[in-house]
Motif scaffolding. Structure first.
Motif, PDB file in Angstrom:
ATOM      1  N   ILE A 205       0.851  -1.191   0.000  1.00  0.00           N
ATOM      2  CA  ILE A 205       0.000   0.000   0.000  1.00  0.00           C
ATOM      3  C   ILE A 205       0.881   1.234   0.000  1.00  0.00           C
ATOM      4  N   THR A 206       0.466   2.249  -0.709  1.00  0.00           N
ATOM      5  CA  THR A 206       1.244   3.482  -0.813  1.00  0.00           C
ATOM      6  C   THR A 206       0.966   4.414   0.360  1.00  0.00           C
ATOM      7  N   ALA A 207       1.814   5.428   0.489  1.00  0.00           N
ATOM      8  CA  ALA A 207       1.605   6.439   1.537  1.00  0.00           C
ATOM      9  C   ALA A 207       0.281   7.158   1.324  1.00  0.00           C
ATOM     10  N   SER A 208      -0.058   7.419   0.063  1.00  0.00           N
ATOM     11  CA  SER A 208      -1.331   8.101  -0.218  1.00  0.00           C
ATOM     12  C   SER A 208      -2.508   7.194   0.130  1.00  0.00           C
ATOM     13  N   GLY A 209      -2.335   5.880   0.009  1.00  0.00           N
ATOM     14  CA  GLY A 209      -3.386   4.939   0.402  1.00  0.00           C
ATOM     15  C   GLY A 209      -3.639   4.979   1.899  1.00  0.00           C
ATOM     16  N   GLY A 226      -9.862  -1.573  10.452  1.00  0.00           N
ATOM     17  CA  GLY A 226     -10.895  -2.351   9.770  1.00  0.00           C
ATOM     18  C   GLY A 226     -10.909  -2.104   8.267  1.00  0.00           C
ATOM     19  N   ILE A 227     -10.723  -0.842   7.858  1.00  0.00           N
ATOM     20  CA  ILE A 227     -10.681  -0.511   6.422  1.00  0.00           C
ATOM     21  C   ILE A 227      -9.440  -1.136   5.781  1.00  0.00           C
ATOM     22  N   LEU A 228      -8.298  -1.016   6.454  1.00  0.00           N
ATOM     23  CA  LEU A 228      -7.062  -1.602   5.925  1.00  0.00           C
ATOM     24  C   LEU A 228      -7.216  -3.112   5.758  1.00  0.00           C
ATOM     25  N   ARG A 229      -7.786  -3.763   6.742  1.00  0.00           N
ATOM     26  CA  ARG A 229      -7.981  -5.223   6.669  1.00  0.00           C
ATOM     27  C   ARG A 229      -8.885  -5.592   5.495  1.00  0.00           C
ATOM     28  N   LYS A 230     -10.008  -4.889   5.363  1.00  0.00           N
ATOM     29  CA  LYS A 230     -10.960  -5.183   4.295  1.00  0.00           C
ATOM     30  C   LYS A 230     -10.350  -4.908   2.928  1.00  0.00           C
ATOM     31  N   ALA A 231      -9.593  -3.824   2.796  1.00  0.00           N
ATOM     32  CA  ALA A 231      -8.963  -3.477   1.522  1.00  0.00           C
ATOM     33  C   ALA A 231      -7.923  -4.525   1.131  1.00  0.00           C
ATOM     34  N   ALA A 232      -7.142  -4.991   2.110  1.00  0.00           N
ATOM     35  CA  ALA A 232      -6.116  -5.999   1.828  1.00  0.00           C
ATOM     36  C   ALA A 232      -6.750  -7.312   1.390  1.00  0.00           C
ATOM     37  N   ARG A 233      -7.804  -7.705   2.076  1.00  0.00           N
ATOM     38  CA  ARG A 233      -8.485  -8.958   1.707  1.00  0.00           C
ATOM     39  C   ARG A 233      -9.097  -8.855   0.317  1.00  0.00           C
ATOM     40  N   THR A 234      -9.699  -7.728   0.025  1.00  0.00           N
ATOM     41  CA  THR A 234     -10.341  -7.547  -1.284  1.00  0.00           C
ATOM     42  C   THR A 234      -9.308  -7.560  -2.401  1.00  0.00           C
ATOM     43  N   ALA A 235      -8.209  -6.837  -2.206  1.00  0.00           N
ATOM     44  CA  ALA A 235      -7.149  -6.823  -3.214  1.00  0.00           C
ATOM     45  C   ALA A 235      -6.571  -8.220  -3.418  1.00  0.00           C
ATOM     46  N   ASN A 236      -6.423  -8.947  -2.327  1.00  0.00           N
ATOM     47  CA  ASN A 236      -5.923 -10.322  -2.389  1.00  0.00           C
ATOM     48  C   ASN A 236      -6.854 -11.190  -3.233  1.00  0.00           C
ATOM     49  N   GLY A 239      -6.612 -10.772  -6.871  1.00  0.00           N
ATOM     50  CA  GLY A 239      -5.336 -11.122  -7.470  1.00  0.00           C
ATOM     51  C   GLY A 239      -4.409  -9.942  -7.673  1.00  0.00           C
ATOM     52  N   GLN A 240      -4.624  -8.862  -6.928  1.00  0.00           N
ATOM     53  CA  GLN A 240      -3.798  -7.667  -7.067  1.00  0.00           C
ATOM     54  C   GLN A 240      -2.619  -7.725  -6.096  1.00  0.00           C
ATOM     55  N   SER A 241      -1.503  -7.176  -6.492  1.00  0.00           N
ATOM     56  CA  SER A 241      -0.310  -7.175  -5.643  1.00  0.00           C
ATOM     57  C   SER A 241      -0.221  -5.912  -4.781  1.00  0.00           C
ATOM     58  N   ARG A 242      -1.057  -4.901  -5.096  1.00  0.00           N
ATOM     59  CA  ARG A 242      -1.078  -3.670  -4.314  1.00  0.00           C
ATOM     60  C   ARG A 242      -2.523  -3.244  -4.073  1.00  0.00           C
ATOM     61  N   ILE A 243      -2.706  -2.511  -2.984  1.00  0.00           N
ATOM     62  CA  ILE A 243      -4.037  -2.012  -2.656  1.00  0.00           C
ATOM     63  C   ILE A 243      -4.245  -0.690  -3.381  1.00  0.00           C
ATOM     64  N   GLN A 244      -5.134  -0.699  -4.359  1.00  0.00           N
ATOM     65  CA  GLN A 244      -5.384   0.499  -5.160  1.00  0.00           C
ATOM     66  C   GLN A 244      -6.338   1.451  -4.428  1.00  0.00           C
ATOM     67  N   SER A 245      -6.268   2.718  -4.790  1.00  0.00           N
ATOM     68  CA  SER A 245      -7.145   3.727  -4.209  1.00  0.00           C
ATOM     69  C   SER A 245      -8.608   3.396  -4.440  1.00  0.00           C
ATOM     70  N   SER A 246      -8.923   2.852  -5.596  1.00  0.00           N
ATOM     71  CA  SER A 246     -10.314   2.503  -5.909  1.00  0.00           C
ATOM     72  C   SER A 246     -10.836   1.397  -4.999  1.00  0.00           C
ATOM     73  N   VAL A 247      -9.957   0.469  -4.635  1.00  0.00           N
ATOM     74  CA  VAL A 247     -10.357  -0.610  -3.716  1.00  0.00           C
ATOM     75  C   VAL A 247     -10.676  -0.032  -2.342  1.00  0.00           C
TER      76      VAL A 247
END
Length: 334
Positions: A205-209, A226-236, A239-247
């Motif tokens: 995840i980026t600094a802006s994320g 909670g948001i970080l956890r949900k975003a990481a699970r969703t990106a996972n 099949g994404q290697s990074r958590i995008q802003s849209s996620v």
């Protein structure tokens, strides 16, 4: 992407804590008496939800256990174990004295007597959500036990002290108090950065994320994690290697709803009845709410107790209270 899922859980106790130096130092100094074999007055940690009260208390107690060879500790969530029996059972379990206690057959006085008889290693007890105790008289009994060191956690002093009789109020008047303010934006970013570093792959995840998550959490670390956890699970899952802003933008509402559902599941039967009444009404005033509540439960609590319940629901963002005492109305938040 997720290298250690435990780090993204609310109950995870970090190896180091951020932005709570004064609170950590104060609580540590209070508990030094325990290390020296002395008793201390109860300590009250209070402040809004998601400001680190529980985390700091458990962190300090773990540190204490590392420094004291002979020490017993126990954590009790009084929202879950809100009856006198459940609380005492947990306290006895913490010292290995609950093995022969049965809910139906064990006399209630036996539990308290057994705890009173304890005279071994110092015993540090964290009573989280202590204002949720059904029988506040138990606090008076616990405060009188010199072998017990009590750490009490609540959202507001008023919710703990207003229902107390003068005897118990007097007993707790000299309690140590540590107030926790809401986290600032940059402080939340720092906390999230640690969680990402410990629990996610490098550059997940980026600094802006992190900035984006902190902005949406509005000072509440519980929501931010909670948001970080949900975003990481969703990106996972995607099949994404990074958590995008849209996620992040997509999961904010769902992450908050997950926390809301968890909170609703923790409500006592009386609190859940009040919540359901408010949730079904467009808006409702206190007299009508109390009347409907009284008709739905077998043993309604006093109006003062109900006001405390409603304050709890409001603190955890389950309901909205508008207007002053005479013109107040309650509405469901969602």
């Amino acid at each position: 992407m997720i290298t250690d899922a435990r780090v993204l859980q609310q109950e995870f106790i970090p190896r180091e804590v951020r932005h709570r130096d004064s609170e950590v130092n104060y609580l540590s100094s209070i508990l030094e008496a325990v290390i020296n074999g002395n008793s201390t007055e109860p300590t009250l940690l209070y402040g809004p939800s998601g400001v680190g009260k529980t985390c700091i208390a458990q962190y300090i107690v773990e540190e204490l256990r590392g420094n004291v060879v002979d020490l017993n500790t126990q954590y009790v969530n009084c929202w879950e174990d809100y009856t006198r029996f459940k609380t005492l059972y947990q306290l006895l379990d913490g010292i290995g004295e609950a093995y022969d206690i049965h809910r139906q057959s064990t006399p209630r006085d036996l539990l308290l007597d057994r705890l009173r008889d304890y005279d071994e290693a110092p015993y540090v007890v964290i009573l989280d959500e202590v204002d949720q105790l059904q029988n506040k008289e138990l606090l008076y009994d616990l405060c009188r036990m010199r072998e017990l060191t009590l750490i009490l956690i609540a959202n507001r002093e008023e919710e703990l002290f207003s229902p107390l009789d003068e005897r118990l109020h007097s007993r707790l008047r000299n309690a140590n108090r540590i107030h926790f303010n809401q986290y600032g934006h940059d402080e939340l970013v720092s906390i999230l950065r640690d969680r990402a570093r410990w629990g996610l792959a490098e550059d997940a995840i980026t600094a802006s994320g992190l900035q984006q998550i902190a902005e949406r959490a509005a000072g509440d670390a519980r929501v931010a994690i909670g948001i970080l956890r949900k975003a990481a699970r969703t990106a996972n899952q995607n099949g994404q290697s990074r958590i995008q802003s849209s996620v992040i933008a997509d999961v904010v509402l769902e992450a908050k709803l997950e926390i809301e559902r968890e909170t609703i599941n923790r409500l006592t039967p009386h609190q859940k009845t009040l919540y359901n009444i408010i949730n079904e009404a467009e808006e409702i005033n206190p007299p009508t709410l109390y009347e409907q509540y009284s008709n739905l439960v077998e043993d309604p609590k006093t109006e003062r107790t109900v006001r405390n319940y409603l304050a709890k629901l409001e603190h955890y963002n389950l309901i909205i209270a508008e207007g002053n005492t005479k013109a107040r109305v309650y509405r469901a938040r969602s």
